[in-house]
Enzyme design. Structure first.
Site, PDB file in Angstrom:
ATOM      1  N   HIS A 467       0.835  -1.200   0.000  1.00  0.00           N
ATOM      2  CA  HIS A 467       0.000   0.000   0.000  1.00  0.00           C
ATOM      3  C   HIS A 467       0.876   1.259   0.000  1.00  0.00           C
ATOM      4  CE1 HIS A 467      -3.701   2.272   1.296  1.00  0.00           C
ATOM      5  NE2 HIS A 467      -2.762   3.112   1.705  1.00  0.00           N
ATOM      6  N   GLU A 468       1.786   1.331   0.960  1.00  0.00           N
ATOM      7  CA  GLU A 468       2.638   2.522   1.047  1.00  0.00           C
ATOM      8  C   GLU A 468       3.551   2.621  -0.180  1.00  0.00           C
ATOM      9  OE1 GLU A 468       1.682   4.601   3.035  1.00  0.00           O
ATOM     10  OE2 GLU A 468       0.501   3.295   4.335  1.00  0.00           O
ATOM     11  N   HIS A 471       1.643   4.357  -2.884  1.00  0.00           N
ATOM     12  CA  HIS A 471       1.713   5.822  -2.720  1.00  0.00           C
ATOM     13  C   HIS A 471       3.079   6.326  -3.198  1.00  0.00           C
ATOM     14  CE1 HIS A 471      -1.997   6.649  -0.628  1.00  0.00           C
ATOM     15  NE2 HIS A 471      -1.717   5.885   0.404  1.00  0.00           N
ATOM     16  N   HIS A 474       3.352   6.697  -6.888  1.00  0.00           N
ATOM     17  CA  HIS A 474       2.625   7.902  -7.293  1.00  0.00           C
ATOM     18  C   HIS A 474       3.536   9.128  -7.152  1.00  0.00           C
ATOM     19  CE1 HIS A 474      -1.695   9.834  -6.941  1.00  0.00           C
ATOM     20  NE2 HIS A 474      -1.176  10.006  -8.139  1.00  0.00           N
TER      21      HIS A 474
HETATM   22 ZN   LIG Z   1      -3.049   5.169   1.950  1.00  0.00          ZN
END
Ligand SMILES: [Zn+2]
Length: 676
Positions: A467-468, A471, A474
């Site tokens: 998940h991290e 990010h 991105h």
């Molecule tokens: Zn998040």
């Protein structure tokens, strides 16, 4: 020399952490704040007529260095803090708020921005420049820049009232939480609770000088009791205490505070020309309007409600088999569903952990990014970091060009806050013909290695890392000109798409085969475990979805009011949630009075975004599933979302990727809620 004022010439212009000391922050922040102020004054004093470049773009870059210094400071305040840093934060935060407010209230500056806005058709601006102009102009307008005289004062007064009411809401919830305590000398009352909770309760009792066990009403304790305590009377006691916070007839009652909050939020929205607080808030979200959110929640409800009823039935049947009497009460559900899960799935963290060695999982995330986007990661010990446990990587794109710096910081320390997050030390931008690449960091609190065991992750920690890392992608892959639009600077209900979509690879056998290997035997994670992982992801998803919808509807009911609320909070809540409740209401309990997300935190008219983000990620990932989870073509298309950040509107980006607007079907399928 202050390395935050005269930035030394390091590799990739990384921060010289080795030379930065706490004493450097305040002088550097003050220095760059006055530089930014001077640049703003120069914009206003410019004798040339206002243009996009001499006004909006100039303002965008005025606080560039201030941004670097404050990012660094607040990142360290989260990951490596101490009393000195916290003392600076208490002084610096209000200074920055004041600086930000003064900028937004700068009349002359706004008049120039307004002039640029009004002549926007006559300047030939790139799409990205148009977007920066729109966002800049609207942020001033939303702060009341178009209001005159009395209305301006009204807005200031409303903002004051709102911040005070938000604070008392939070204080009341806190006081009510702290006022509760449970002590017992009868260990059988605590039957079923995990060993760790018991030890903690025993220690707490000793500390407080009471006999036996002491427990409070904090969230982790409450959750443990709901899930594991086999004595229904203990669960009931906790349920009633937790669910009546802010609703008791005492000085901490939040019903009047809620009225103030919703009515003042409405007044503010209407002063700014919107029909409701939700309409104002959602105008800066991908969802766009309250109607979109409401029909989104309705659509999900249609399928989630029968699924939730089925879940409840399954739990009731199981509970009855085990000798419980029906109907179940709200404090029985988590307990019996946890027991059912154990009985049917028998999936244990301890079985899975040996397959998820931290370095292997991180390598897996790198490998997935390589297969999808061609990225390569090279650890570089020459890059200075803020702690010896932090690693720094140089990241290169498919052409071998330098893309980003990535810091990883994985283990808990005193001085690091709990949880996991991605952050950036430097955003991506282009200025004066130069491209500046970003510096990104992921920070977690994973279990440390021991003398005879490497760091092994639970499956939950594996998805957290992915998940991290999503990010981080991105942030790292950002392309654009303006730092306030690049990377993760996107609308709030869009920011979790890149992170959540990456979690999907953790459930795919072809991806797991790359990194889920037993740390001793090298054996690949057995397929049967993967099936159980996928199944546990679906367990009670209908029920969980309906619960999220219940909060989403309640939030929207409070914030899409178009006339001031005069009624009774209890009745209002009952009406707003009547369709999404499976249990009869327990007298004296109320969700709204402790709903801190929307009445204290920043989630007002935003609770829907949890489900919204899931819909986006499931729908987007479905294209990978259909065309191949490592399909270069799909990855290329998805890379456009990652690269564009906030330079393009999110609905446009999504539509370009998927060929249509998002649909809820893929999420329902993944959650096992729809038939197929
Ligand atoms: Zn998040």
């Amino acid at each position: 020399m202050n390395p935050l004022i005269e930035f030394p010439n390091t590799l990739h212009q990384t921060l010289a952490f080795d030379n930065i000391s706490t004493a450097h922050f305040m002088p550097a922040a003050q220095h760059w704040m006055s530089v930014a102020k001077k640049r703003q004054d120069d914009i206003v004093a410019n004798p040339e007529p206002p243009s996009f470049f001499n006004t909006v773009e100039a303002l965008e870059f005025a606080s560039l260095e201030l941004g670097v210094v404050t990012s660094c400071f607040f990142n360290l305040n989260s990951a490596e803090t101490n009393e000195e840093i916290q003392a600076i934060a208490r002084e610096l935060s209000p200074m920055l708020t004041k600086f930000g407010n003064e900028t937004l209230l700068n009349r002359e500056l706004f008049l120039r921005i307004k002039a640029v806005w009004e002549q926007r058709e006559s300047e030939e601006l790139s799409q990205e420049a148009q977007r920066l102009l729109k966002e800049t102009y609207e942020s001033f307008v939303r702060n009341g820049a178009l209001l005159e005289g009395e209305d301006r004062e009204k807005l200031t007064a409303i903002s004051d009232t709102l911040s005070r009411a938000g604070l008392s809401f939070g204080e009341h919830v806190l006081k009510e939480t702290q006022a509760f305590e449970y002590t017992t000398t009868d260990q059988s009352m605590l039957e079923g609770l995990p060993e760790g909770v018991l030890i903690q309760a025993k220690n707490a009792a000793e500390e407080k000088g009471v006999e036996g066990y002491w427990m409070g009403l904090d969230m982790p304790t409450y959750m443990s009791i709901m899930k594991y305590a086999s004595r229904p009377e203990l669960r009931e006691l906790y349920y009633r205490a937790y669910a009546s916070r802010g609703a008791n007839k005492n000085e901490f009652n939040n019903e009047e505070v809620i009225k103030t909050l919703v009515n003042q939020r409405l007044a503010k929205a209407q002063l700014l020309g919107f029909e409701s607080h939700a309409a104002l808030t959602l105008s800066k979200r991908m969802a766009g309007t309250p109607d979109t959110v409401l029909s989104f929640l309705e659509d999900l409800k249609k399928l989630a409600k029968p699924a939730a009823q089925k879940d409840l039935e399954a739990v009731e049947n199981f509970a009855q088999e085990q000798g419980a009497s029906l109907p179940l009460r709200p404090w029985d559900f988590s307990y019996w569903s946890e027991r059912l899960k154990k009985a049917t799935l028998s999936l244990d963290d301890e079985i899975l952990k040996p397959y998820f060695q931290l370095q292997g999982v991180l390598g897996g995330a790198f490998e997935v990014a390589n297969r999808l986007f061609g990225l390569r990661f090279k650890k570089n010990t020459e890059i200075s970091t803020y702690h010896e446990e932090v690693d720094a990587y140089e990241v290169f794109d498919a052409q071998g060009s330098f893309l980003s710096v990535l810091y990883t910081d994985f283990f808990p320390r005193s001085g690091k806050r709990a949880g996991a997050w991605m952050t950036s030390y430097k955003s991506m931008y282009q200025k004066d013909g130069q491209t500046v690449r970003p510096h990104i960091s992921i920070v977690c609190n994973f279990t440390r290695p021991t003398a005879d065991q490497p760091a092994l992750l639970t499956f939950n920690e594996v998805t957290t890392l992915f998940h991290e890392f999503g990010h981080a992608l991105h942030g790292m892959m950002a392309e654009g000109t303006y730092p306030s639009l690049t990377g993760t600077s996107v609308y709030w209900d869009f920011v979790e798409l890149p992170s959540q979509i990456m979690e999907n690879w953790c459930y795919q056998p072809d991806a797991l085969a790359l990194f889920a290997r037993h740390y001793q035997t090298g054996e690949v994670l057995p397929e049967s475990y993967i099936e159980r992982i996928v199944e546990s992801q679906r367990f009670m998803e209908g029920y969980a979805t309906l619960r999220q919808l219940n909060f989403g509807f309640l939030d929207m009911a409070w914030h899409h009011n178009t006339s001031p609320f005069q009624g009774d909070v209890v009745d209002f809540e009952a009406a707003a949630t009547k369709d999404t409740q499976l249990f009869d209401k327990v007298e004296g309990t109320l969700s709204s009075t402790a709903f801190s997300h929307i009445f204290q935190g920043g989630y007002s008219a935003g609770y829907y975004s949890y489900k919204w983000a899931e819909v986006l990620d499931a729908d987007a990932f479905e294209r990978f599933e259909q065309e191949g989870i490592f399909s270069k073509e799909v990855a290329n298309d998805f890379a456009r979302i990652l690269k564009s950040g906030g330079t393009v509107a999110p609905d446009v980006l999504f539509k370009d990727f998927r060929g249509r607007a998002p649909k809820i079907d893929a999420l329902l399928k993944r959650a096992g809620i729809s038939a197929e």
